[in-house]
Design a protein around this motif. Structure first.
Motif, PDB file in Angstrom:
ATOM      1  N   ALA A 146     -23.295 -52.842   6.384  1.00 40.02           N
ATOM      2  CA  ALA A 146     -23.165 -52.153   5.094  1.00 40.02           C
ATOM      3  C   ALA A 146     -23.951 -50.840   5.105  1.00 40.02           C
ATOM      4  CB  ALA A 146     -23.639 -53.056   3.955  1.00 40.02           C
ATOM      5  N   MET A 147     -25.151 -50.866   5.650  1.00 38.82           N
ATOM      6  CA  MET A 147     -25.952 -49.627   5.735  1.00 38.82           C
ATOM      7  C   MET A 147     -25.259 -48.582   6.601  1.00 38.82           C
ATOM      8  SD  MET A 147     -29.938 -50.793   5.916  1.00 38.82           S
ATOM      9  CE  MET A 147     -29.848 -52.406   6.643  1.00 38.82           C
ATOM     10  N   SER A 148     -24.733 -49.019   7.725  1.00 34.77           N
ATOM     11  CA  SER A 148     -24.026 -48.085   8.612  1.00 34.77           C
ATOM     12  C   SER A 148     -22.783 -47.516   7.930  1.00 34.77           C
ATOM     13  CB  SER A 148     -23.606 -48.792   9.901  1.00 34.77           C
ATOM     14  OG  SER A 148     -24.740 -49.202  10.630  1.00 34.77           O
ATOM     15  N   ALA A 149     -22.056 -48.366   7.235  1.00 30.68           N
ATOM     16  CA  ALA A 149     -20.847 -47.915   6.547  1.00 30.68           C
ATOM     17  C   ALA A 149     -21.186 -46.911   5.452  1.00 30.68           C
ATOM     18  CB  ALA A 149     -20.107 -49.111   5.961  1.00 30.68           C
ATOM     19  N   LEU A 150     -22.229 -47.186   4.698  1.00 30.24           N
ATOM     20  CA  LEU A 150     -22.644 -46.253   3.639  1.00 30.24           C
ATOM     21  C   LEU A 150     -23.044 -44.907   4.237  1.00 30.24           C
ATOM     22  CD1 LEU A 150     -24.592 -48.695   1.333  1.00 30.24           C
ATOM     23  CD2 LEU A 150     -22.545 -47.403   0.709  1.00 30.24           C
ATOM     24  N   THR A 151     -23.699 -44.940   5.377  1.00 27.12           N
ATOM     25  CA  THR A 151     -24.087 -43.698   6.053  1.00 27.12           C
ATOM     26  C   THR A 151     -22.858 -42.900   6.456  1.00 27.12           C
ATOM     27  OG1 THR A 151     -26.102 -44.742   6.878  1.00 27.12           O
ATOM     28  CG2 THR A 151     -25.351 -42.764   8.028  1.00 27.12           C
ATOM     29  N   ARG A 152     -21.865 -43.582   7.023  1.00 34.44           N
ATOM     30  CA  ARG A 152     -20.631 -42.888   7.431  1.00 34.44           C
ATOM     31  C   ARG A 152     -19.899 -42.296   6.229  1.00 34.44           C
ATOM     32  NH1 ARG A 152     -20.401 -47.469  10.600  1.00 34.44           N
ATOM     33  NH2 ARG A 152     -18.792 -48.424   9.295  1.00 34.44           N
ATOM     34  N   ILE A 153     -19.818 -43.062   5.148  1.00 34.41           N
ATOM     35  CA  ILE A 153     -19.137 -42.574   3.952  1.00 34.41           C
ATOM     36  C   ILE A 153     -19.887 -41.391   3.355  1.00 34.41           C
ATOM     37  CG2 ILE A 153     -18.485 -43.168   1.578  1.00 34.41           C
ATOM     38  CD1 ILE A 153     -17.911 -46.033   2.636  1.00 34.41           C
ATOM     39  N   ALA A 154     -21.218 -41.482   3.297  1.00 32.53           N
ATOM     40  CA  ALA A 154     -22.024 -40.388   2.743  1.00 32.53           C
ATOM     41  C   ALA A 154     -21.870 -39.112   3.567  1.00 32.53           C
ATOM     42  CB  ALA A 154     -23.494 -40.800   2.682  1.00 32.53           C
ATOM     43  N   ARG A 155     -21.828 -39.273   4.869  1.00 31.80           N
ATOM     44  CA  ARG A 155     -21.717 -38.120   5.763  1.00 31.80           C
ATOM     45  C   ARG A 155     -20.380 -37.395   5.587  1.00 31.80           C
ATOM     46  NH1 ARG A 155     -23.191 -39.890  11.543  1.00 31.80           N
ATOM     47  NH2 ARG A 155     -22.147 -41.581  10.543  1.00 31.80           N
ATOM     48  N   LYS A 156     -19.319 -38.143   5.270  1.00 33.75           N
ATOM     49  CA  LYS A 156     -17.986 -37.547   5.112  1.00 33.75           C
ATOM     50  C   LYS A 156     -17.821 -36.833   3.765  1.00 33.75           C
ATOM     51  CE  LYS A 156     -15.476 -40.763   8.044  1.00 33.75           C
ATOM     52  NZ  LYS A 156     -14.486 -41.844   8.072  1.00 33.75           N
ATOM     53  N   ASP A 157     -18.628 -37.197   2.794  1.00 31.88           N
ATOM     54  CA  ASP A 157     -18.497 -36.621   1.450  1.00 31.88           C
ATOM     55  C   ASP A 157     -19.202 -35.268   1.410  1.00 31.88           C
ATOM     56  OD1 ASP A 157     -18.425 -36.018  -1.256  1.00 31.88           O
ATOM     57  OD2 ASP A 157     -18.865 -38.074  -1.872  1.00 31.88           O
ATOM     58  N   PRO A 158     -18.477 -34.189   1.105  1.00 36.22           N
ATOM     59  CA  PRO A 158     -19.097 -32.856   1.094  1.00 36.22           C
ATOM     60  C   PRO A 158     -20.048 -32.645  -0.075  1.00 36.22           C
ATOM     61  CG  PRO A 158     -16.822 -32.716   0.366  1.00 36.22           C
ATOM     62  CD  PRO A 158     -17.054 -34.142   0.797  1.00 36.22           C
ATOM     63  N   VAL A 159     -19.978 -33.501  -1.090  1.00 44.10           N
ATOM     64  CA  VAL A 159     -20.846 -33.356  -2.254  1.00 44.10           C
ATOM     65  C   VAL A 159     -22.132 -34.139  -2.015  1.00 44.10           C
ATOM     66  CG1 VAL A 159     -21.070 -33.812  -4.719  1.00 44.10           C
ATOM     67  CG2 VAL A 159     -18.858 -33.127  -3.771  1.00 44.10           C
ATOM     68  N   TRP A 160     -23.255 -33.493  -2.235  1.00 42.55           N
ATOM     69  CA  TRP A 160     -24.552 -34.167  -2.077  1.00 42.55           C
ATOM     70  C   TRP A 160     -25.410 -33.838  -3.267  1.00 42.55           C
ATOM     71  CZ3 TRP A 160     -26.050 -37.968   0.885  1.00 42.55           C
ATOM     72  CH2 TRP A 160     -27.400 -38.315   0.889  1.00 42.55           C
ATOM     73  N   PRO A 161     -26.097 -34.795  -3.839  1.00 43.24           N
ATOM     74  CA  PRO A 161     -26.122 -36.210  -3.449  1.00 43.24           C
ATOM     75  C   PRO A 161     -24.832 -36.913  -3.861  1.00 43.24           C
ATOM     76  CG  PRO A 161     -27.523 -35.875  -5.351  1.00 43.24           C
ATOM     77  CD  PRO A 161     -27.002 -34.518  -4.948  1.00 43.24           C
ATOM     78  N   ASN A 162     -24.563 -38.016  -3.178  1.00 46.47           N
ATOM     79  CA  ASN A 162     -23.398 -38.832  -3.530  1.00 46.47           C
ATOM     80  C   ASN A 162     -23.820 -40.288  -3.592  1.00 46.47           C
ATOM     81  OD1 ASN A 162     -23.208 -39.917  -0.822  1.00 46.47           O
ATOM     82  ND2 ASN A 162     -22.217 -37.994  -0.214  1.00 46.47           N
ATOM     83  N   ALA A 163     -22.947 -41.125  -4.161  1.00 48.41           N
ATOM     84  CA  ALA A 163     -23.282 -42.538  -4.389  1.00 48.41           C
ATOM     85  C   ALA A 163     -23.638 -43.257  -3.095  1.00 48.41           C
ATOM     86  CB  ALA A 163     -22.111 -43.247  -5.089  1.00 48.41           C
ATOM     87  N   ALA A 164     -22.926 -42.975  -2.018  1.00 46.72           N
ATOM     88  CA  ALA A 164     -23.190 -43.659  -0.750  1.00 46.72           C
ATOM     89  C   ALA A 164     -24.524 -43.206  -0.151  1.00 46.72           C
ATOM     90  CB  ALA A 164     -22.068 -43.412   0.242  1.00 46.72           C
ATOM     91  N   GLY A 165     -24.837 -41.940  -0.307  1.00 42.62           N
ATOM     92  CA  GLY A 165     -26.056 -41.407   0.296  1.00 42.62           C
ATOM     93  C   GLY A 165     -27.330 -41.743  -0.441  1.00 42.62           C
ATOM     94  N   THR A 166     -27.217 -42.088  -1.708  1.00 44.63           N
ATOM     95  CA  THR A 166     -28.418 -42.408  -2.467  1.00 44.63           C
ATOM     96  C   THR A 166     -28.626 -43.892  -2.648  1.00 44.63           C
ATOM     97  OG1 THR A 166     -27.179 -42.169  -4.540  1.00 44.63           O
ATOM     98  CG2 THR A 166     -28.364 -40.213  -3.733  1.00 44.63           C
ATOM     99  N   ALA A 167     -27.803 -44.698  -1.988  1.00 47.95           N
ATOM    100  CA  ALA A 167     -27.888 -46.165  -2.143  1.00 47.95           C
ATOM    101  C   ALA A 167     -29.189 -46.711  -1.616  1.00 47.95           C
ATOM    102  CB  ALA A 167     -26.733 -46.825  -1.424  1.00 47.95           C
TER     103      ALA A 167
END
Length: 167
Positions: A146-167
């Motif tokens: 789950a942590m790895s998946a959230l990292t991958r999703i956060a990295r793909k999202d051009p908007v920061w901060p995003n829900a996956a990156g701040t989990a």
């Protein structure tokens, strides 16, 4: 061994299960009309290969029902592959079922991991809340995935901060 070689499609019907599995891996995505019928193959390894190839095919309600049925079959590897395919193909349509699988500690970890991987592979925002919920799961492999998946999703999202990156 070129996947576009039309002669490979004949191998999808070969009597040898290993040949059928390899044919699905090589050219299954180029023959999407043949794959749903192959889910009825008597050999689980062929079904698992088909499920892996199905993650690239748009959702179809009859096919999704077949995947739902396969998630409750043995062997566990078959159920895990079905959960992964369902999560990847139709996360919006199957979100409730995927979340239920992820939260069901009585299900084999492999099946839950398959559901997590499918949902994560979709890369869609709908995947973020269920993945965040897994951060406190008892199964270490699920937490790490789950942590790895959230990292991958956060990295793909051009908007920061995003829900996956701040989990």
């Amino acid at each position: 061994r070129a996947p576009t070689d039309a002669r490979l499609a004949v191998m999808l019907d070969d009597p040898d299960e290993a040949v059928r599995c390899e044919a699905v891996r090589l050219c299954g995505g180029l023959n999407p009309d043949r794959l749903p019928a192959m889910l009825a193959d008597e050999v689980a390894s062929v079904q698992i290969a088909v499920l892996a190839a199905l993650t690239e095919i748009p959702d179809d309600e009859v096919l999704l029902d077949t995947l739902r049925d396969k998630m409750n079959e043995e062997p566990t590897a078959l159920a895990a592959a079905a959960a992964k395919a369902l999560g990847a193909m139709a996360p919006e349509h199957a979100l409730g079922e995927i979340v239920e699988i992820l939260g069901d500690a009585k299900r084999p970890v492999d099946v839950r991991l398959g559901a997590l991987q499918g949902l994560a592979a979709s890369g869609r925002a709908v995947a973020v809340p269920p993945l965040i919920n897994l951060m406190n799961d008892d199964a270490r492999s699920l937490r790490l995935e789950a942590m790895s998946a959230l990292t991958r999703i956060a990295r793909k999202d051009p908007v920061w901060p995003n829900a996956a990156g701040t989990a």
